[in-house]
Design an enzyme around this catalytic site. Sequence first.
Site, PDB file in Angstrom:
ATOM      1  N   ASP A 139      37.475  33.565  35.478  1.00  0.00           N
ATOM      2  CA  ASP A 139      37.832  34.785  36.193  1.00  0.00           C
ATOM      3  C   ASP A 139      39.041  34.522  37.091  1.00  0.00           C
ATOM      4  O   ASP A 139      39.042  33.588  37.894  1.00  0.00           O
ATOM      5  CB  ASP A 139      36.633  35.233  37.038  1.00  0.00           C
ATOM      6  CG  ASP A 139      36.833  36.577  37.695  1.00  0.00           C
ATOM      7  OD1 ASP A 139      37.593  37.402  37.146  1.00  0.00           O
ATOM      8  OD2 ASP A 139      36.211  36.815  38.762  1.00  0.00           O
ATOM      9  N   GLU A 182      45.993  40.895  33.532  1.00  0.00           N
ATOM     10  CA  GLU A 182      45.857  42.050  34.433  1.00  0.00           C
ATOM     11  C   GLU A 182      47.216  42.702  34.648  1.00  0.00           C
ATOM     12  O   GLU A 182      48.216  42.016  34.837  1.00  0.00           O
ATOM     13  CB  GLU A 182      45.260  41.608  35.776  1.00  0.00           C
ATOM     14  CG  GLU A 182      45.002  42.756  36.737  1.00  0.00           C
ATOM     15  CD  GLU A 182      44.256  42.297  37.980  1.00  0.00           C
ATOM     16  OE1 GLU A 182      44.698  42.656  39.095  1.00  0.00           O
ATOM     17  OE2 GLU A 182      43.233  41.588  37.843  1.00  0.00           O
ATOM     18  N   HIS A 242      37.621  45.607  36.655  1.00  0.00           N
ATOM     19  CA  HIS A 242      37.239  44.686  37.728  1.00  0.00           C
ATOM     20  C   HIS A 242      36.682  45.494  38.898  1.00  0.00           C
ATOM     21  O   HIS A 242      36.950  46.674  39.030  1.00  0.00           O
ATOM     22  CB  HIS A 242      38.447  43.876  38.189  1.00  0.00           C
ATOM     23  CG  HIS A 242      38.826  42.778  37.254  1.00  0.00           C
ATOM     24  ND1 HIS A 242      38.918  41.466  37.647  1.00  0.00           N
ATOM     25  CD2 HIS A 242      39.121  42.784  35.932  1.00  0.00           C
ATOM     26  CE1 HIS A 242      39.259  40.708  36.614  1.00  0.00           C
ATOM     27  NE2 HIS A 242      39.400  41.503  35.558  1.00  0.00           N
TER      28      HIS A 242
END
Length: 289
Positions: free
Chosen positions: A80, A132, A208
């Site tokens: 992560d 991301e 997220h």
Amino acid sequence: MLLNMKDLLKTAYENQFAVGSYNVANSEFVRVVIEAAEEKKAPAIIQIHPNEIELLGDEFTAYVREICQRTSIPIAIHLDHGASVQDVMRAIRNGFTSVMIDASHASFEDNIAITKEVVQLAHAVDVSVEAELGTIGSNDNSSEGGADEILYTDPQDAKTFVEETGVDTLAVAIGTSHGQYKHAGKPALKLELLEEIYQQVAIPLVLHGGSDNKDEEISQTYLHGVSKINLSTDMKNAFFQEVRNFLTSNQGAYEPDVIMPGARSAAKEVVKKKMDLFNSTNHANLYYK
């Protein structure tokens, strides 16, 4: 049954459900996720943040891999918010089946370049990659990072980014934050924006900051391409609140086998409810073809 995340999320994407991705901070949380997944017959992702890797040590992954290989439930082990190529390579060497490279705070061009490098390295050893685009907010006491101001993902930028990098999954910014919302009003997710991104990007999307949001909004996200929802705060809050309650009532307690079972059970109930919310319950059978 240990899989890479690309294979895990392909089925979720095609069948419009989301796989929960749960941050583990010790072996108790690993048991929470595995037991909940087995009871709910739901695929799951065990994810470990670099902060948690520093806490647990590299050898912890060997334990996680062993328990994941023993269960019949489809599971991936995911890094992560890897902040660098070094973070990613450490995870790959330790046996993670999926990694995230988070260069979202860099320029658009640098984010593409860094992500493209990670994709080339990871795909060479059959490890999937999440990136991301945009920024996720950060609430108080979250160790996962985030931005003071959310920069929403632009659908056309997302299309270009995916085409340029070859990334397997994309975390998008539509209004969520890491950590727990302390104020009364929880932010509304921009579901119209999510739908626009879904129309432009033909890979599974990631949400997220999946804790403490409105259930009715979360249940709409997997209808528009979200196939992975991260969860940490809600699960950890349940666990540690039960620890606090137990120790307040049993101040002489010190044995883990007395203290931990109740905390593990409280966290597991949260995870099981999230599996229902994400529509992943009873979908493990889709992976046994």
